[in-house]
Design an enzyme around this catalytic site. Structure first.
Site, PDB file in Angstrom:
ATOM      1  N   CYS A 128     -65.176  38.272  25.777  1.00 32.03           N
ATOM      2  CA  CYS A 128     -65.173  38.741  27.170  1.00 32.03           C
ATOM      3  C   CYS A 128     -63.920  39.557  27.462  1.00 32.03           C
ATOM      4  O   CYS A 128     -63.985  40.622  28.091  1.00 32.03           O
ATOM      5  CB  CYS A 128     -65.268  37.540  28.112  1.00 32.03           C
ATOM      6  SG  CYS A 128     -65.548  37.997  29.845  1.00 32.03           S
ATOM      7  N   CYS A 129     -62.767  39.073  26.988  1.00 32.63           N
ATOM      8  CA  CYS A 129     -61.514  39.817  27.176  1.00 32.63           C
ATOM      9  C   CYS A 129     -61.560  41.155  26.440  1.00 32.63           C
ATOM     10  O   CYS A 129     -61.050  42.162  26.936  1.00 32.63           O
ATOM     11  CB  CYS A 129     -60.326  39.002  26.677  1.00 32.63           C
ATOM     12  SG  CYS A 129     -59.842  37.629  27.742  1.00 32.63           S
ATOM     13  N   CYS A 209     -58.497  35.979  35.501  1.00 28.55           N
ATOM     14  CA  CYS A 209     -59.869  35.928  36.010  1.00 28.55           C
ATOM     15  C   CYS A 209     -60.199  34.510  36.469  1.00 28.55           C
ATOM     16  O   CYS A 209     -59.725  33.531  35.885  1.00 28.55           O
ATOM     17  CB  CYS A 209     -60.846  36.359  34.920  1.00 28.55           C
ATOM     18  SG  CYS A 209     -60.606  38.055  34.354  1.00 28.55           S
ATOM     19  N   CYS A 212     -61.330  31.582  34.066  1.00 27.45           N
ATOM     20  CA  CYS A 212     -60.407  31.170  33.002  1.00 27.45           C
ATOM     21  C   CYS A 212     -59.014  30.848  33.506  1.00 27.45           C
ATOM     22  O   CYS A 212     -58.053  30.833  32.730  1.00 27.45           O
ATOM     23  CB  CYS A 212     -60.329  32.274  31.939  1.00 27.45           C
ATOM     24  SG  CYS A 212     -61.926  32.700  31.195  1.00 27.45           S
ATOM     25  N   CYS A 235     -54.826  37.561  26.356  1.00 24.97           N
ATOM     26  CA  CYS A 235     -56.148  38.187  26.449  1.00 24.97           C
ATOM     27  C   CYS A 235     -56.412  39.151  25.302  1.00 24.97           C
ATOM     28  O   CYS A 235     -57.552  39.503  25.034  1.00 24.97           O
ATOM     29  CB  CYS A 235     -56.306  38.910  27.783  1.00 24.97           C
ATOM     30  SG  CYS A 235     -55.201  40.323  28.009  1.00 24.97           S
TER      31      CYS A 235
END
Length: 246
Positions: A128-129, A209, A212, A235
């Site tokens: 996702c990062c 985010c 997280c 990240c």
């Protein structure tokens, strides 16, 4: 145009060696002096500020606004930020007169291909990062020779020995606040009447985010609430040669 970086003489001539020489020249200077030199002498028109618009971000943004409010400010808009962060971003940009905000998002087609349901963070926070931070930043930092971060040595064990200037495999990275403490940040914000991020008083000393990021307990380091329960501490944008293999 001849800049200070063109005058450096190092034995091996590598970017890493140049970064070490610049860092040595800047050692002992104030954060404002470091910023002024890197913005106007070392990397004029070739440097951007990367800002999360998080807990400590107002300090660097204020300093940059006083030197050159037209400096590019890169914000990685993951569509997963707390709504308080986007409101804070808009407030600071307006209050400080910043005129060159670059709002980066994941490539729409990549987001559709890799995260069609919008829940990639549940399956892999690294993926996702990479989708929402690393690859978007890779695409834009090719336009610059250097970029400024707000990282500080006290934040975590992985940042303890961070230099003022480093080479990350793609760009020179400048860390003007490397030696600053939480008390330094608070004092500067109070002295310059800078508004705090709304989530700080709720126990978030480091804000990423919302899926997280958790509040931090007393005695934990500032980034303990980031990816809590995982071995992940960054990240990916601050890895050496960030983005490679991701």
């Amino acid at each position: 145009m001849t800049t200070l970086i063109d005058t450096l003489k190092v034995e091996d001539g590598t970017e890493t060696a140049y970064a070490a020489e610049i860092s040595a020249r800047l050692e002992g200077l104030t954060a404002q002096e470091i910023l002024r030199l890197t913005l106007t002498e070392f990397f004029p028109s070739q440097i951007a500020l990367s800002s999360s618009f998080g807990a400590d971000s107002a300090v660097l943004l204020h300093m940059v606004s006083e030197i050159n409010p037209h400096t590019p400010v890169i914000f990685l808009d993951t569509d997963r930020h707390f709504f308080q962060t986007t409101q804070y971003r808009n407030q600071l940009v307006k209050q400080l007169g910043l005129t060159n905000l670059i709002n980066l998002k994941a490539d729409p087609q990549e987001a559709k291909d890799f995260d069609p349901k919008g829940i990639l963070w549940q399956q892999s926070t690294d993926a996702c990062c990479a989708l929402r931070k690393v690859r978007p930043l890779n695409r834009v930092t090719d336009d610059y020779q250097a970029w400024i971060t707000g990282r500080k040595r006290h934040q975590s064990a992985t940042r303890t020995h961070m230099p003022l200037v480093e080479w990350d495999g793609r760009n020179y990275k400048v860390n003007p606040l490397a030696t600053w403490t939480s008390e330094d940040i608070k004092a500067y914000m109070a002295e310059n009447d800078l508004p705090p991020h709304p989530l700080v008083e709720q126990g978030y000393p480091s804000i990423g985010c919302f899926p997280c990021t958790k509040p931090v307990e007393e005695g934990q380091d500032a980034r303990a609430g980031r990816w809590a329960g995982q071995e992940k501490t960054e990240c990916g944008i601050h890895s050496v040669a960030y983005g490679e293999g991701i």
